[in-house]
Write an enzyme that holds these catalytic residues in place. Structure first.
Site, PDB file in Angstrom:
ATOM      1  N   HIS A   1      24.034 -44.466  37.660  1.00  0.00           N
ATOM      2  CA  HIS A   1      24.479 -43.733  36.501  1.00  0.00           C
ATOM      3  C   HIS A   1      22.910 -43.301  35.552  1.00  0.00           C
ATOM      4  O   HIS A   1      23.010 -42.061  35.543  1.00  0.00           O
ATOM      5  CB  HIS A   1      25.197 -44.616  35.652  1.00  0.00           C
ATOM      6  CG  HIS A   1      25.764 -44.283  34.261  1.00  0.00           C
ATOM      7  ND1 HIS A   1      26.924 -43.655  34.086  1.00  0.00           N
ATOM      8  CD2 HIS A   1      24.889 -43.798  33.100  1.00  0.00           C
ATOM      9  CE1 HIS A   1      27.073 -43.130  32.901  1.00  0.00           C
ATOM     10  NE2 HIS A   1      25.623 -43.271  32.378  1.00  0.00           N
ATOM     11  N   GLU A   2      22.444 -44.125  35.291  1.00  0.00           N
ATOM     12  CA  GLU A   2      20.974 -43.581  34.740  1.00  0.00           C
ATOM     13  C   GLU A   2      20.181 -42.767  35.452  1.00  0.00           C
ATOM     14  O   GLU A   2      19.502 -41.936  35.137  1.00  0.00           O
ATOM     15  CB  GLU A   2      20.277 -45.073  34.068  1.00  0.00           C
ATOM     16  CG  GLU A   2      21.141 -45.855  33.218  1.00  0.00           C
ATOM     17  CD  GLU A   2      21.665 -45.069  32.224  1.00  0.00           C
ATOM     18  OE1 GLU A   2      21.241 -44.144  31.532  1.00  0.00           O
ATOM     19  OE2 GLU A   2      22.829 -45.585  31.787  1.00  0.00           O
TER      20      GLU A   2
ATOM     21  N   HIS B   1      21.473 -39.411  35.037  1.00  0.00           N
ATOM     22  CA  HIS B   1      20.963 -38.441  33.856  1.00  0.00           C
ATOM     23  C   HIS B   1      19.597 -38.204  33.963  1.00  0.00           C
ATOM     24  O   HIS B   1      19.140 -37.267  33.399  1.00  0.00           O
ATOM     25  CB  HIS B   1      20.848 -39.700  32.529  1.00  0.00           C
ATOM     26  CG  HIS B   1      22.034 -39.929  31.981  1.00  0.00           C
ATOM     27  ND1 HIS B   1      23.048 -38.874  31.690  1.00  0.00           N
ATOM     28  CD2 HIS B   1      22.977 -41.042  31.735  1.00  0.00           C
ATOM     29  CE1 HIS B   1      24.008 -39.373  31.210  1.00  0.00           C
ATOM     30  NE2 HIS B   1      24.226 -40.920  31.254  1.00  0.00           N
TER      31      HIS B   1
ATOM     32  N   HIS C   1      19.357 -34.833  35.999  1.00  0.00           N
ATOM     33  CA  HIS C   1      19.481 -34.213  34.891  1.00  0.00           C
ATOM     34  C   HIS C   1      18.317 -33.681  34.227  1.00  0.00           C
ATOM     35  O   HIS C   1      18.025 -32.465  33.943  1.00  0.00           O
ATOM     36  CB  HIS C   1      20.396 -34.515  33.983  1.00  0.00           C
ATOM     37  CG  HIS C   1      21.251 -33.410  33.204  1.00  0.00           C
ATOM     38  ND1 HIS C   1      22.197 -33.712  32.413  1.00  0.00           N
ATOM     39  CD2 HIS C   1      21.482 -32.129  33.341  1.00  0.00           C
ATOM     40  CE1 HIS C   1      22.955 -32.553  32.020  1.00  0.00           C
ATOM     41  NE2 HIS C   1      22.499 -31.548  32.690  1.00  0.00           N
TER      42      HIS C   1
HETATM   43 ZN   LIG Z   1      25.431 -42.412  30.614  1.00  0.00          ZN
END
Ligand SMILES: [Zn+2]
Length: 680
Positions: free
Chosen positions: A472-473, A476, A479
């Site tokens: 998940h991280e 990010h 991104h």
């Molecule tokens: Zn998040």
């Protein structure tokens, strides 16, 4: 004496990629650096304001985006340390600088000459033949001024300033109290018999913790790696209850670190601010700049998912209750029994538990696997670089390169819990990305976790949840790292709050794919690949408690919307307010001693005010988006390329629905999510 010449935070960083020179930075450097950075920022603003030429997009709007670089750099370093390596001194500095920072922000957004110039440019927007990114920058700049009070009377502006200053102080205090409460609690056990049921790894870690504090026996605390295994495995119900109450009553004990008044004050000040700006409540103000558009959009999402989630949650509770009864438990199961029995039922149903999977998820191999996925999808590569300085020896810095070998980003990873680190996991940047004078200035990204530490006998072995957290991280981080904007305020994760979790959550989908796991999930002792039957069990168990979990997220969403939809200050009881807000999602009896609002940093100290629903919103998006990979191939480079070009590189340069439709071909629907979670 600290001055501009000997302050390492000022001047050019002569480090690799101009990364932060942590080895030289001391606490005493921050205040002078903040003051100097602000002075520079003010001078940059004055330059724009004092220009006598006609205001243009370039000399006003684009120029504004370029201001405050030094301040952003100083803040980036400081606030990352506040989260990852804090101490009392840094916290005091934060209290001291936060009003100064807020004042600086307000001085910009409440500057009438500056606003008049922006307005002039905005009035000609149709005639300027701007690119899509430039149009977005102009729209955002103009609306930011309005939303920050530029159209208010002088008297109202003064009040607006007071409110925002007060709010930024209060949210710091809120976080501080929660952290103090976490650090002030320990469960000290000296009788091993009281720890029946706990796995070896938890015993070892808690014995290590005790030893590190020169104590006999075992120590447990409220940080996840200590708390969670205790709640899942400790047979001693009384102790589980004690731990649960300690966890749930953080900042709700009526002591000096109680957040009840802060919750009410924050909600009331946000309301007042929204009303000053002409909105009926804070939610309306916040949601204007979201993909969901307004309260109606949020409640529609919550309500659409509510019935299926709540009904399933109730069924699941009955199933767990029946299971507990079969195991000889009498009475109604309570929240402190939930993790314990659901873990055991999960083992019975799926013959799967954390301990069976952990040997296959050695942290360094997992990290290689996750990085490897990015290499396969996007062609980017990671090279550890010891010459990049770090703020703690546990942090590993990488240089990240694009497929063509061009330098893309710096990435720091910081994996284990420490005294001065906030709980949870997050991605952040030390420096953003932008282009100026034809030069693409690349970002410095960090991902921070609180993963189980290695012990004397074992390397760091992750649970499956921790693997998902890392994915998940890292999503990010992609991104941020792949950002390819011109303007820094539109770059990377600078997107609408309810769009920002798409790049992160989509990554979690790969975690249950055998073809992906086979690349790195090997037994840390034998080197054997994770067995197919184990992966099948992971997949089968994915939707275990899907109703409960969805219902829980919805309850937080309703609570958030309740606090931010009030239309007059709430004077009553915080606990009662909370229970009313999520009444329709309640599946356990009310526990008087615990309160979520007083420790809900997302809502009261972070950026999720009237935004908690975003997690569910993003699930809709990520399920819908991942279905394209499912259809065309998990590692399909064309799909990956389209995701990179249309979503990851674009940041907030265009409206998220436009970006999404370019990737997907149409607007997202809830179908893929309901199907994936077995709620359909
Ligand atoms: Zn998040």
């Amino acid at each position: 004496m600290v001055n501009a010449q000997n302050n390492p935070l000022l001047g050019e960083f002569k480090t690799p990629h101009q990364t932060a020179p942590f080895n030289e930075i001391k606490n005493e450097h921050f205040i002078p650096a903040f003051l100097e950075s602000i002075k520079q920022g003010e001078a940059e603003i004055d330059d724009i304001v004092n220009k006598t030429t006609v205001p243009t997009f370039e000399n006003t709007v684009a120029a504004l985006d370029n201001t405050g670089r030094l301040l952003n750099r100083t803040s980036g370093i400081f606030f990352n340390l506040m989260n990852s390596e804090t101490n009392e001194e840094l916290q005091n500095i934060a209290q001291e600088v936060s009003p100064i920072l807020t004042k600086f922000q307000n001085d910009i957004s409440l500057n009438p000459v500056l606003f008049a110039k922006v307005k002039t440019v905005y009035a000609q927007k149709e005639k300027l033949s701007l690119s899509a990114e430039q149009q977005t920058l102009l729209e955002n700049t103009y609306s930011n001024f309005i939303r920050q009070g530029a159209n208010l009377s002088d008297e109202q502006k003064d009040r607006f300033r007071q409110i925002s200053t007060e709010l930024s102080k209060l949210s710091l205090t809120f976080d501080e109290y929660v952290l103090k409460e976490i650090n002030s609690y320990e469960l000290h056990i000296t009788e091993k018999s009281q720890l029946a049921g706990l796995p070896e790894s938890s015993l070892e870690a808690s014995a290590g913790l005790a030893k590190s504090k020169n104590k006999e026996g075992w120590l447990f605390n409220l940080k996840m790696p200590s708390y969670l295994p205790f709640m899942k495995y400790a047979d001693n119900r009384e102790l589980r209850r004690e731990m649960f109450l300690a966890y749930g009553s953080k900042a709700f004990k009526g002591n000096e670190f109680d957040n009840q008044e802060n919750v009410k004050k924050i909600a009331a000040l946000r309301l007042e601010m929204a009303k000053l700006l002409g909105y009926k409540n804070y939610a309306d103000y916040a949601l204007e700049r979201r993909m969901a558009m307004n309260s109606g959009g949020v409640y529609k999402l919550l309500d659409d998912l509510y019935e299926a989630s709540f009904n399933k949650a109730k069924q699941e509770k009955t199933e767990v209750q029946d299971y507990a009864k079969r195991k000889g438990f009498e009475g109604e199961i309570m929240p402190w029994d939930w993790a314990y029995y659901t873990e055991k039922l999960k083992v019975e149903k799926f013959d799967l538990n954390d301990e069976m999977l952990k040997p296959y998820f050695e942290l360094s191999k997992v990290a290689d696997g996750v990085f490897g996925l990015a290499t396969e999808l996007y062609g980017i590569t990671f090279k550890p670089d010891k010459s990049i300085q770090v703020y703690n020896e546990e942090v590993i810095p990488y240089e990240v390169f694009d497929a063509d070998g061009k330098f893309l980003s710096v990435l720091y990873t910081d994996f284990h819990p420490r005294q001065g680190k906030q709980g949870g996991a997050w991605m952040n940047d030390f420096k953003g990305q932008w282009k100026e004078n034809g030069v693409d200035s690349r970002p410095h990204i960090t991902i921070v976790m609180n993963f189980t530490r290695p012990t004397e006998t074992k390397p760091a072995l992750l649970t499956f949840d921790e693997l998902e957290t890392l994915m998940h991280e890292f999503g990010h981080a992609l991104h941020g790292m792949l950002a390819n904007s011109t303007y820094s305020s539109l770059s990377g994760t600078n997107v609408y709050r309810d769009f920002v979790e798409l790049p992160s959550q989509i990554m979690e989908n790969w975690a249950i794919e055998k073809d992906f796991l086979d690349r790195f999930a090997v037994h840390y002792k034998t080197g054997e690949k994770i067995p197919a039957e184990l992966v099948k069990k992971i997949v089968d168990s994915q939707n275990y408690l899907a109703g409960y979990l969805s219902n829980r997220q919805l309850s937080f969403g309703y609570l958030d919307m309740a606090w931010h939809s009030i239309e007059k200050p709430f004077e009553g009881d915080v606990k009662e307010f909370e229970e009313n807000a999520w009444e329709k999602t309640r599946i356990f009896p009310v526990i008087p001693d615990v309160c979520m609002s007083t420790q809900f940093g997302h809502l009261f100290a972070g950026g999720y005010a009237a935004g908690y629903y975003s997690y569910k919103w993003a699930e809709v998006l990520d399920a819908d988006a991942f279905s394209v990979f499912k259809e065309k191939g998990l590692f399909n480079k064309e799909v990956a390329q389209s995701f990179r070009k249309n979503i990851l590189e674009k940041g907030g340069t265009e409206h998220p629905m436009i970006l999404y439709k370019r990737f997907r071909g149409h607007e997202p629907t809830v179908d893929a999510l309901l199907e994936r979670s077995g709620l359909k």
